[in-house]
Design a protein around this motif. Structure first.
Motif, mmCIF file in Angstrom:
data_model
loop_
_atom_site.group_PDB
_atom_site.id
_atom_site.type_symbol
_atom_site.label_atom_id
_atom_site.label_comp_id
_atom_site.label_asym_id
_atom_site.label_seq_id
_atom_site.Cartn_x
_atom_site.Cartn_y
_atom_site.Cartn_z
ATOM 1 N N MET A 24 0.829 -1.208 0.000
ATOM 2 C CA MET A 24 0.000 0.000 0.000
ATOM 3 C C MET A 24 0.863 1.257 0.000
ATOM 4 O O MET A 24 0.483 2.281 -0.596
ATOM 5 N N LYS A 25 2.001 1.201 0.662
ATOM 6 C CA LYS A 25 2.912 2.331 0.661
ATOM 7 C C LYS A 25 3.407 2.615 -0.752
ATOM 8 O O LYS A 25 3.396 3.763 -1.203
ATOM 9 N N TYR A 26 3.793 1.567 -1.489
ATOM 10 C CA TYR A 26 4.272 1.751 -2.853
ATOM 11 C C TYR A 26 3.161 2.194 -3.797
ATOM 12 O O TYR A 26 3.392 2.995 -4.708
ATOM 13 N N ILE A 27 1.963 1.701 -3.581
ATOM 14 C CA ILE A 27 0.835 2.133 -4.405
ATOM 15 C C ILE A 27 0.536 3.610 -4.173
ATOM 16 O O ILE A 27 0.275 4.363 -5.120
ATOM 17 N N SER A 28 0.595 4.045 -2.923
ATOM 18 C CA SER A 28 0.352 5.468 -2.653
ATOM 19 C C SER A 28 1.465 6.332 -3.221
ATOM 20 O O SER A 28 1.194 7.429 -3.724
ATOM 21 N N TYR A 29 2.708 5.850 -3.199
ATOM 22 C CA TYR A 29 3.799 6.587 -3.840
ATOM 23 C C TYR A 29 3.569 6.704 -5.348
ATOM 24 O O TYR A 29 3.791 7.758 -5.942
ATOM 25 N N ALA A 30 3.108 5.617 -5.971
ATOM 26 C CA ALA A 30 2.859 5.637 -7.413
ATOM 27 C C ALA A 30 1.734 6.604 -7.766
ATOM 28 O O ALA A 30 1.844 7.374 -8.734
ATOM 29 N N LEU A 31 0.662 6.588 -6.993
ATOM 30 C CA LEU A 31 -0.443 7.517 -7.255
ATOM 31 C C LEU A 31 -0.022 8.964 -7.047
ATOM 32 O O LEU A 31 -0.430 9.856 -7.798
ATOM 33 N N MET A 32 0.813 9.195 -6.036
ATOM 34 C CA MET A 32 1.310 10.542 -5.808
ATOM 35 C C MET A 32 2.200 10.991 -6.972
ATOM 36 O O MET A 32 2.089 12.128 -7.443
ATOM 37 N N ALA A 33 3.058 10.101 -7.458
ATOM 38 C CA ALA A 33 3.925 10.444 -8.581
ATOM 39 C C ALA A 33 3.112 10.730 -9.837
ATOM 40 O O ALA A 33 3.407 11.679 -10.580
ATOM 41 N N ILE A 34 2.064 9.942 -10.079
ATOM 42 C CA ILE A 34 1.211 10.178 -11.242
ATOM 43 C C ILE A 34 0.524 11.529 -11.124
ATOM 44 O O ILE A 34 0.451 12.288 -12.101
ATOM 45 N N GLY A 35 0.040 11.864 -9.950
ATOM 46 C CA GLY A 35 -0.611 13.160 -9.752
ATOM 47 C C GLY A 35 0.331 14.329 -9.936
ATOM 48 O O GLY A 35 -0.013 15.323 -10.589
ATOM 49 N N VAL A 36 1.529 14.220 -9.402
ATOM 50 C CA VAL A 36 2.516 15.307 -9.541
ATOM 51 C C VAL A 36 2.932 15.467 -11.001
ATOM 52 O O VAL A 36 2.989 16.586 -11.525
ATOM 53 N N MET A 37 3.192 14.341 -11.671
ATOM 54 C CA MET A 37 3.587 14.425 -13.081
ATOM 55 C C MET A 37 2.445 14.956 -13.943
ATOM 56 O O MET A 37 2.679 15.727 -14.880
ATOM 57 N N ALA A 38 1.209 14.573 -13.649
ATOM 58 C CA ALA A 38 0.070 15.090 -14.409
ATOM 59 C C ALA A 38 -0.069 16.594 -14.212
ATOM 60 O O ALA A 38 -0.396 17.324 -15.157
ATOM 61 N N PHE A 39 0.197 17.075 -12.997
ATOM 62 C CA PHE A 39 0.155 18.509 -12.743
ATOM 63 C C PHE A 39 1.202 19.233 -13.590
ATOM 64 O O PHE A 39 0.902 20.236 -14.239
ATOM 65 N N PHE A 40 2.438 18.722 -13.577
ATOM 66 C CA PHE A 40 3.499 19.367 -14.352
ATOM 67 C C PHE A 40 3.214 19.315 -15.853
ATOM 68 O O PHE A 40 3.438 20.291 -16.569
ATOM 69 N N VAL A 41 2.704 18.191 -16.326
ATOM 70 C CA VAL A 41 2.367 18.087 -17.748
ATOM 71 C C VAL A 41 1.262 19.070 -18.107
ATOM 72 O O VAL A 41 1.328 19.734 -19.154
ATOM 73 N N SER A 42 0.272 19.224 -17.251
ATOM 74 C CA SER A 42 -0.818 20.172 -17.519
ATOM 75 C C SER A 42 -0.317 21.609 -17.553
ATOM 76 O O SER A 42 -0.685 22.379 -18.447
ATOM 77 N N VAL A 43 0.531 21.961 -16.602
ATOM 78 C CA VAL A 43 1.055 23.331 -16.561
ATOM 79 C C VAL A 43 1.926 23.613 -17.782
ATOM 80 O O VAL A 43 1.784 24.660 -18.433
ATOM 81 N N ILE A 44 2.808 22.692 -18.116
ATOM 82 C CA ILE A 44 3.687 22.908 -19.269
ATOM 83 C C ILE A 44 2.883 22.932 -20.562
ATOM 84 O O ILE A 44 3.181 23.708 -21.472
ATOM 85 N N THR A 45 1.832 22.134 -20.641
ATOM 86 C CA THR A 45 0.971 22.158 -21.822
ATOM 87 C C THR A 45 0.313 23.521 -21.988
ATOM 88 O O THR A 45 0.259 24.064 -23.097
ATOM 89 N N GLU A 46 -0.171 24.083 -20.897
ATOM 90 C CA GLU A 46 -0.798 25.408 -20.982
ATOM 91 C C GLU A 46 0.208 26.471 -21.424
ATOM 92 O O GLU A 46 -0.127 27.374 -22.192
ATOM 93 N N VAL A 47 1.435 26.364 -20.975
ATOM 94 C CA VAL A 47 2.461 27.320 -21.378
ATOM 95 C C VAL A 47 2.807 27.148 -22.850
ATOM 96 O O VAL A 47 2.892 28.127 -23.603
ATOM 97 N N VAL A 48 2.984 25.903 -23.270
ATOM 98 C CA VAL A 48 3.350 25.635 -24.670
ATOM 99 C C VAL A 48 2.218 26.056 -25.604
ATOM 100 O O VAL A 48 2.471 26.616 -26.674
#
Length: 115
Positions: free
Chosen positions: A7-31
């Protein structure tokens, strides 16, 4: 591996997906605000950015931790990049909808028996 560690690793994976999705969304808006690039389809920009950023971030984390990167790790990272792109484009609701449709449920099994 016990359930707590999993469960610890699953929560780390979900957190990483959320953080990366945030960065991808922000960079997409800039581009997309740059002149000449507003005509590009947003979904294509999101997919290209996630396929570029996810392996780069993974390599940086692995280098920081001093671990070696093997081919199957990079393959999994590229597959995870598509999940990041899906979350960045449509949000968690779409991912949950796909998960619910793909799950094997007891009621579906009973419907197949009765058919």
């Amino acid at each position: 591996m016990d359930i707590n560690e999993m469960m610890k690793y699953i929560s780390y994976a979900l957190m990483a997906i959320g953080v990366m999705a945030f960065f991808v969304s922000v960079i997409t808006e800039v581009v997309k605000s740059w002149p000449g690039l507003e005509k590009l389809p947003t979904s294509c920009v999101v997919i290209v950015l996630s396929i570029a950023l996810c392996p780069a971030a993974f390599m940086a984390v692995m280098r920081w931790q001093g671990q070696t990167v093997e081919w199957h790790m990079m393959f999994a990272c590229v597959m995870a990049a598509f999940i990041v792109a899906l979350v960045a484009m449509d949000g968690w609701e779409r991912v949950k909808e796909i998960w619910d449709r793909a799950q094997y449920r007891k009621d579906r099994r009973e419907n197949r028996k009765n058919a």
